[in-house]
Design a protein around this motif. Sequence first.
Motif, PDB file in Angstrom:
ATOM      1  N   ASN A 292      26.571  13.993  17.899  1.00 13.39           N
ATOM      2  CA  ASN A 292      28.091  13.880  17.913  1.00 13.39           C
ATOM      3  C   ASN A 292      28.822  14.495  17.349  1.00 13.39           C
ATOM      4  O   ASN A 292      30.054  15.221  17.686  1.00 13.39           O
ATOM      5  CB  ASN A 292      28.086  12.177  17.336  1.00 13.39           C
ATOM      6  CG  ASN A 292      28.090  11.321  18.697  1.00 13.39           C
ATOM      7  OD1 ASN A 292      26.501  11.294  18.046  1.00 13.39           O
ATOM      8  ND2 ASN A 292      28.047  11.093  19.552  1.00 13.39           N
ATOM      9  N   PHE A 293      28.534  14.685  16.049  1.00 11.99           N
ATOM     10  CA  PHE A 293      28.922  15.686  15.562  1.00 11.99           C
ATOM     11  C   PHE A 293      28.998  17.469  15.649  1.00 11.99           C
ATOM     12  O   PHE A 293      29.403  18.067  14.423  1.00 11.99           O
ATOM     13  CB  PHE A 293      30.101  14.900  13.966  1.00 11.99           C
ATOM     14  CG  PHE A 293      30.230  14.010  14.345  1.00 11.99           C
ATOM     15  CD1 PHE A 293      31.265  13.816  13.560  1.00 11.99           C
ATOM     16  CD2 PHE A 293      29.389  12.831  13.574  1.00 11.99           C
ATOM     17  CE1 PHE A 293      32.349  12.487  14.112  1.00 11.99           C
ATOM     18  CE2 PHE A 293      30.022  11.088  13.741  1.00 11.99           C
ATOM     19  CZ  PHE A 293      31.396  11.425  14.106  1.00 11.99           C
ATOM     20  N   LYS A 294      28.295  17.781  15.741  1.00 12.33           N
ATOM     21  CA  LYS A 294      27.620  19.172  16.353  1.00 12.33           C
ATOM     22  C   LYS A 294      27.795  19.713  14.506  1.00 12.33           C
ATOM     23  O   LYS A 294      27.659  20.837  14.370  1.00 12.33           O
ATOM     24  CB  LYS A 294      28.582  19.922  16.975  1.00 12.33           C
ATOM     25  CG  LYS A 294      29.066  19.908  18.544  1.00 12.33           C
ATOM     26  CD  LYS A 294      29.821  20.058  18.990  1.00 12.33           C
ATOM     27  CE  LYS A 294      30.524  19.778  20.488  1.00 12.33           C
ATOM     28  NZ  LYS A 294      30.527  18.735  21.333  1.00 12.33           N
ATOM     29  N   ALA A 295      26.978  19.210  13.984  1.00  4.37           N
ATOM     30  CA  ALA A 295      26.835  19.910  12.147  1.00  4.37           C
ATOM     31  C   ALA A 295      25.159  20.784  12.574  1.00  4.37           C
ATOM     32  O   ALA A 295      24.627  20.792  13.857  1.00  4.37           O
ATOM     33  CB  ALA A 295      26.358  18.538  11.366  1.00  4.37           C
ATOM     34  N   ASP A 296      25.344  21.560  11.456  1.00  9.07           N
ATOM     35  CA  ASP A 296      24.689  22.401  11.513  1.00  9.07           C
ATOM     36  C   ASP A 296      23.118  21.532  10.967  1.00  9.07           C
ATOM     37  O   ASP A 296      23.168  21.043   9.872  1.00  9.07           O
ATOM     38  CB  ASP A 296      24.542  23.119  10.247  1.00  9.07           C
ATOM     39  CG  ASP A 296      23.803  24.432   9.846  1.00  9.07           C
ATOM     40  OD1 ASP A 296      23.540  25.617   9.162  1.00  9.07           O
ATOM     41  OD2 ASP A 296      22.597  24.601   9.571  1.00  9.07           O
ATOM     42  N   GLN A 297      22.565  22.139  11.886  1.00  8.96           N
ATOM     43  CA  GLN A 297      20.981  21.229  11.546  1.00  8.96           C
ATOM     44  C   GLN A 297      20.510  21.189  10.911  1.00  8.96           C
ATOM     45  O   GLN A 297      19.419  20.151  10.651  1.00  8.96           O
ATOM     46  CB  GLN A 297      20.232  21.038  13.195  1.00  8.96           C
ATOM     47  CG  GLN A 297      21.625  20.003  14.271  1.00  8.96           C
ATOM     48  CD  GLN A 297      20.476  20.784  15.706  1.00  8.96           C
ATOM     49  OE1 GLN A 297      19.550  21.626  16.131  1.00  8.96           O
ATOM     50  NE2 GLN A 297      21.112  20.551  16.470  1.00  8.96           N
ATOM     51  N   THR A 298      20.443  22.586  10.282  1.00  8.78           N
ATOM     52  CA  THR A 298      19.329  22.284   9.315  1.00  8.78           C
ATOM     53  C   THR A 298      19.790  21.782   7.792  1.00  8.78           C
ATOM     54  O   THR A 298      19.024  21.413   7.221  1.00  8.78           O
ATOM     55  CB  THR A 298      19.199  23.846   8.452  1.00  8.78           C
ATOM     56  OG1 THR A 298      18.708  24.203  10.765  1.00  8.78           O
ATOM     57  CG2 THR A 298      17.694  24.447   7.846  1.00  8.78           C
TER      58      THR A 298
END
Lengths: 383, 312
Positions: free
Chosen positions: B87-93
Amino acid sequence: MQENKSFLKKPAVQTILASLICIVLGVLIGFIALLIINPSGAWNALGEILKNFWNYSKHTTQMKNLGNTLVKTAPLLMCGLSVLFAYKVGLFNIGAAGQYVAGAGACIYCAVGLGWGWFPCMLASILAGALVGSLSGLLKAYRNVNEVISCIMLNWICLYLVNTLLSKIKNPTSPYTYAINLKVVTTDGVTSTAAHPQALLPTLGINALFNNNKYVGIAIPLAILLAIASWVLLSKTKLGYELRATGLNKYAAKYAGMADRGNIILTMAIAGGLAGIGASMLYLTGFEDWSVTQASVPAMGFNGIAAAFLGGLNPIGTIFSSYFIQHITDGGAQLNKQVYPGEISSMISSLIIYFCGFVLFFKSTMNKWLDSRAEKSAKKGGK
Amino acid sequence: MILLIQYMIVFASVLMLVALGGCFSEHSGVINIGLEGIMVFGALGGALVMSTLPAGTSGFVIVILSILAAMAAGLIYSLLLAVAAINFKADQTLVGTAMNLLGTAGATVIVKAINTKANPDNPSSTIQYIGAKKAFLLVEGYEFNWFMPLALCLLILSWVILYKTRFGLRMMACGEHPQAAASVGINVFKMRYAGVLISGLLGGLGGLVYITAGVSEWKFENGVAGFGFLALAVMIFGEWKPFKIALAALLFGFFRALSNVYTGFDFLRTLNLPSTVYNMLPYIISLIVLVLFSGNNAAPKAEGIPYDQGTR
């Protein structure tokens, strides 16, 4: 009105605001956890975490404890810079923890085992950290190994290697190595191992400010200097420009003639060196000794991730954020262990890292809001 | 020798379950570095159920309830990643790393709070489940437990879901080329949620299997000692394919088991290596494996890239 808008539009202001939102959200959830554990004392407990050394009433004790927090802030700042440096080149250096461990092993062994002075010990820890870091960089550049996974594996390998190395200079009566600043006295009163004062970091008289806290010394100004140096290197030099360009678009940087592979390895070596010197800043003060039986990687490197992101990925910001993280970590240790677990602090700092993932979202929402407001006021002005 | 095989299979089932979890998540397009944290929370859920169920509970009920609790805990915890990454397109790492740190810290806080509430002089982070653990054993006196047949079933089920159902094939499309998948009417957001949540289920279960492997109490301060990351290495070595993952898990399980039982082998004892060498072995092997196998591009093409409808 116009001034207010442009003030909020400034990237630096937005970064600071976003970091503050992260802190508030993290602390809020920590507070909710405290409330669930024991509602009656939660407010006080939160106060104790946030106050840290101000919990003491005497000024001299306050200063001494502030000194202790600063002693641990220096290595944290270095780990934060290590993470930050790598991130600028698009690498996620979760291996700061392992590089820190390697640095610790190197400086303790050189100090206690080989009897070196503090400066060569420090150099040894830089080298050890840089070696571990560049290994991850090498694997990334030439074998396309995801640096996160190789770093994690190296964290554990470093931990066990350092435990093996340091068990050679282990104090037989405890799980710790021989201390750098204390003489070991055996039962018959004969000193068996000399202390290693030559390996202690010079205090430069700074300790007088902190009620003669003997651990406070050169490490703290050195850490701040290195933070400023990193800022200069990243934003004012050709190398820094190339590194950032590689981070923004590896292929474009390569096309423009920059050595992308070399830059990746160099970055990881610098990042590793920063984490390594961080370890020497703590262990060469004699503040704590290494336990050769420890089965988990020290949290310092991981907290460095929190410091770097909370500092808005800016070396100067990281100075403040690393102090804050260490401040609440030490504050957590002040809690009454019979009611509240001290790990609440590490929970808060990990929540802060989590919310840092939303920074981009915070900023874009803020910009959207500002834009729509500017549009509205422009319409009004038009009428 | 039997001991070695027992432990090898136990650790292999842990690694396989968690790696399969990672496999689902990555096939849907989300990198799940947070598996370690998911394992810790799954383990916590299972351990709490095992320690709170009354002594007279039948073995079958214990097994079912603790497995369900572990899976549920993993599922809920994985929502943290799903919300942030999808939803928030955060940095997955970054989010995954935060989840790993939060997993250990949060679980320690919860366990310590429970322990100190029961007895203020016991601020430890250990949960004991000696009685309940016996319910899992298939054969008295051996470390063969119900998890092994369960893991085997889940392996086959995973393969069927991924390669033989419409759902699995659509999910994999989202990890390869989400824009193309969206253009034929697949809801990328839903598929990615499904992938991450399935990884939560499997990761949580893996955590429970890990803390019941040969021990009957767990100190949550220690987390799960990097097993979530070993599972990621297993997944890469297994080229994101279920059966290859199973084989890779057996290999890694063997080296991990060696560190538990190497004293039982005369020729290993005579080598007189420090125990830390055996502790390091799984990590060194996985590093070597990564060096050898990271070159080929079996990874889902779009993993780690937030899906943006605007870039279609």
